[in-house]
Design a protein around this motif. Structure first.
Motif, PDB file in Angstrom:
ATOM      1  N   ARG A  61      45.550  35.767  40.025  1.00 13.91           N
ATOM      2  CA  ARG A  61      44.451  35.251  40.847  1.00 13.91           C
ATOM      3  C   ARG A  61      44.641  35.607  42.312  1.00 13.91           C
ATOM      4  O   ARG A  61      43.665  35.830  43.040  1.00 13.91           O
ATOM      5  CB  ARG A  61      44.334  33.750  40.690  1.00 13.91           C
ATOM      6  CG  ARG A  61      43.562  33.180  39.508  1.00 13.91           C
ATOM      7  CD  ARG A  61      43.114  34.116  38.451  1.00 13.91           C
ATOM      8  NE  ARG A  61      42.355  33.419  37.418  1.00 13.91           N
ATOM      9  CZ  ARG A  61      42.358  33.757  36.144  1.00 13.91           C
ATOM     10  NH1 ARG A  61      43.085  34.787  35.732  1.00 13.91           N
ATOM     11  NH2 ARG A  61      41.612  33.098  35.264  1.00 13.91           N
ATOM     12  N   THR A 115      42.006  37.739  44.325  1.00 17.81           N
ATOM     13  CA  THR A 115      41.407  37.211  45.542  1.00 17.81           C
ATOM     14  C   THR A 115      41.667  38.110  46.741  1.00 17.81           C
ATOM     15  O   THR A 115      40.914  38.059  47.725  1.00 17.81           O
ATOM     16  CB  THR A 115      41.949  35.792  45.815  1.00 17.81           C
ATOM     17  OG1 THR A 115      41.799  35.013  44.630  1.00 17.81           O
ATOM     18  CG2 THR A 115      41.178  35.118  46.939  1.00 17.81           C
ATOM     19  N   ALA A 172      38.322  32.987  50.370  1.00 17.24           N
ATOM     20  CA  ALA A 172      39.213  33.932  49.687  1.00 17.24           C
ATOM     21  C   ALA A 172      40.602  33.947  50.305  1.00 17.24           C
ATOM     22  O   ALA A 172      41.605  34.056  49.592  1.00 17.24           O
ATOM     23  CB  ALA A 172      38.604  35.330  49.719  1.00 17.24           C
TER      24      ALA A 172
END
Length: 420
Positions: free
Chosen positions: A167, A171, A285
């Motif tokens: 992740r 991101t 983000a």
């Protein structure tokens, strides 16, 4: 699976059936991440650059450029985020049945890449809706097989870390995408078309990397006697742990205001100029990128339930700040930090928790089942919030969402697997 369960009884960090430590690692040291995790992280990074370029400009393009109402945008945003639920079960089960998770993931990535050039030709609401639906179909097809590959490549006690790394890399693409969209909008005469063109080129690169560098782990196929059907998928809900996780994810999804609405609300609260709007996803983000791995490791140590519900408390704080923050100069930073923290504490952590509750031969289907419930819930939340904003206004709609989220978080504290 965890350092201690909820009753305080010590448990091994890695269960006996877990894979042995990687060759060449010393006792007490973390094994290196599997190449599959790193390769898929790279693919997701590149693909997210492409996707987030579009996502960063889409709300403004539709609301300001095409004059879409909040209700119309809620419908389209729900479609963009929810239609993938219709094919997630199929993607997960086909990967399980044939043992070809990489192939299914590649088809999904390829379909989404093909949709980017089509945005150049779509200038009406029905056409844009059709392209976004096709794009989300690709996302739905690839998500469960990709996450199944990650979970099958990591030891049970390291799944939070593996998903955290993936992740975080994913991101990183979400960080680059809005910046690239912002630069393209500032430098190109036909800004939106230029964004869609660059996005298409980047998406094609992501598919190429997947084909060349992601190991093709072939798992044992599910026997042909086991049908690939919705009934077979729903049968996994007989597993109590998976059922509890899935129900909590669904209920919390019903209270989750979509990112686009959060950014629109933040712009209204701060009076941010339109030209800076595309940078708002960058803040979310950045926080997601910084917190995904630490919170994944924390979930491995203290339990996924605590981290997952803590992430929703961060989302509740976002709602509270949007309701009470007014024009305070620190409001954008606080909202975006908490918003990114919400994703870091929930996205990969939920998949790690679901993987613990599903046998390996049904891993893709089990993860798809949880993802499908959550996606459908967020689709309904987008529709509901858009309708409430149109009828009541933004502030009353957000008050209702905050009250529902607080109630559901409190209700999900107990119905969760004890060892999570």
């Amino acid at each position: 699976m965890y350092v201690a369960d909820s009753r305080g009884t010590p448990a091994p960090a890695v269960p006996p059936e877990s894979p042995a430590a990687a060759p060449g690692t010393r006792p007490g040291r973390r094994a290196a991440l599997a190449p599959t995790v790193l390769a898929l992280g790279t693919v997701s990074l590149i693909t997210d650059v492409s996707s987030e370029m579009v996502t960063a400009v889409l709300p403004l393009y539709l609301v300001a450029g095409l004059g879409l109402s909040p209700l119309g945008f809620g419908l389209l945003d729900g479609l963009y985020n929810g239609v993938s639920a219709l094919v997630r079960l199929a993607g997960g089960h086909l990967g399980d049945r044939f043992g070809r998770h990489k192939l299914l993931a590649g088809l999904g990535y390829g379909l989404s890449a093909l949709c980017k050039p089509l945005l150049l030709l779509a200038h009406t609401l029905p056409a844009i809706g059709a392209v976004l639906a096709l794009d989300r179909t690709g996302k739905g097809l690839r998500t469960a097989p990709r996450d199944a590959l990650i979970s099958l490549s990591a030891a049970p006690g390291e799944r939070g870390r593996a998903f955290g790394v993936h992740r975080a890399m994913d991101t990183a693409g979400a960080l680059i995408g809005p910046i690239l969209a912002f630069l393209v909008l500032r430098g190109a005469a036909e800004g939106y078309d230029a964004v869609f063109t660059v996005s298409a080129c980047v998406a094609a690169l992501g598919v190429l990397v997947l084909v060349l560098f992601v190991p093709g782990r072939r798992t044992t196929p599910t026997p042909a006697a086991v049908p690939v059907s919705l009934r077979a998928s729903l049968g996994l809900l007989r597993r109590r742990d998976l059922r509890r996780i899935g129900v909590c994810a669904l209920l919390l999804g019903l209270c989750t205001v979509s990112d686009a609405f959060v950014f629109l609300l933040l712009q209204r609260a701060t009076g941010l100029a339109d030209r800076w709007f595309a940078l708002l996803p960058l803040g979310t983000a950045a926080a997601f990128f910084l917190l995904a791995l630490p919170l994944g490791r924390l979930a491995d140590r203290i339990g996924r339930r605590r981290v997952f519900l803590g992430g929703h408390l961060a989302l509740l704080a976002v709602y509270g700040l949007l309701l009470t923050g007014g024009g305070h100069p620190a409001l954008p930073y606080a909202v975006l930090l908490l918003h990114g923290g919400f994703y870091a504490a929930t996205d990969g952590v939920l998949m790690a928790a679901a993987a613990d509750a599903v046998p390996e031969e049904h891993r893709g289907g089990g993860l798809a089942l949880v993802q499908t419930g959550q996606a459908l819930a967020r689709f309904a939340a987008s529709l509901g919030f858009g309708a409430a904003w149109t009828v009541w206004g933004a502030r009353p709609a957000l008050l209702v969402a905050a009250a529902l989220l607080a109630a559901v978080v409190a209700g999900c504290v107990r119905p969760w697997p004890a060892n999570s």
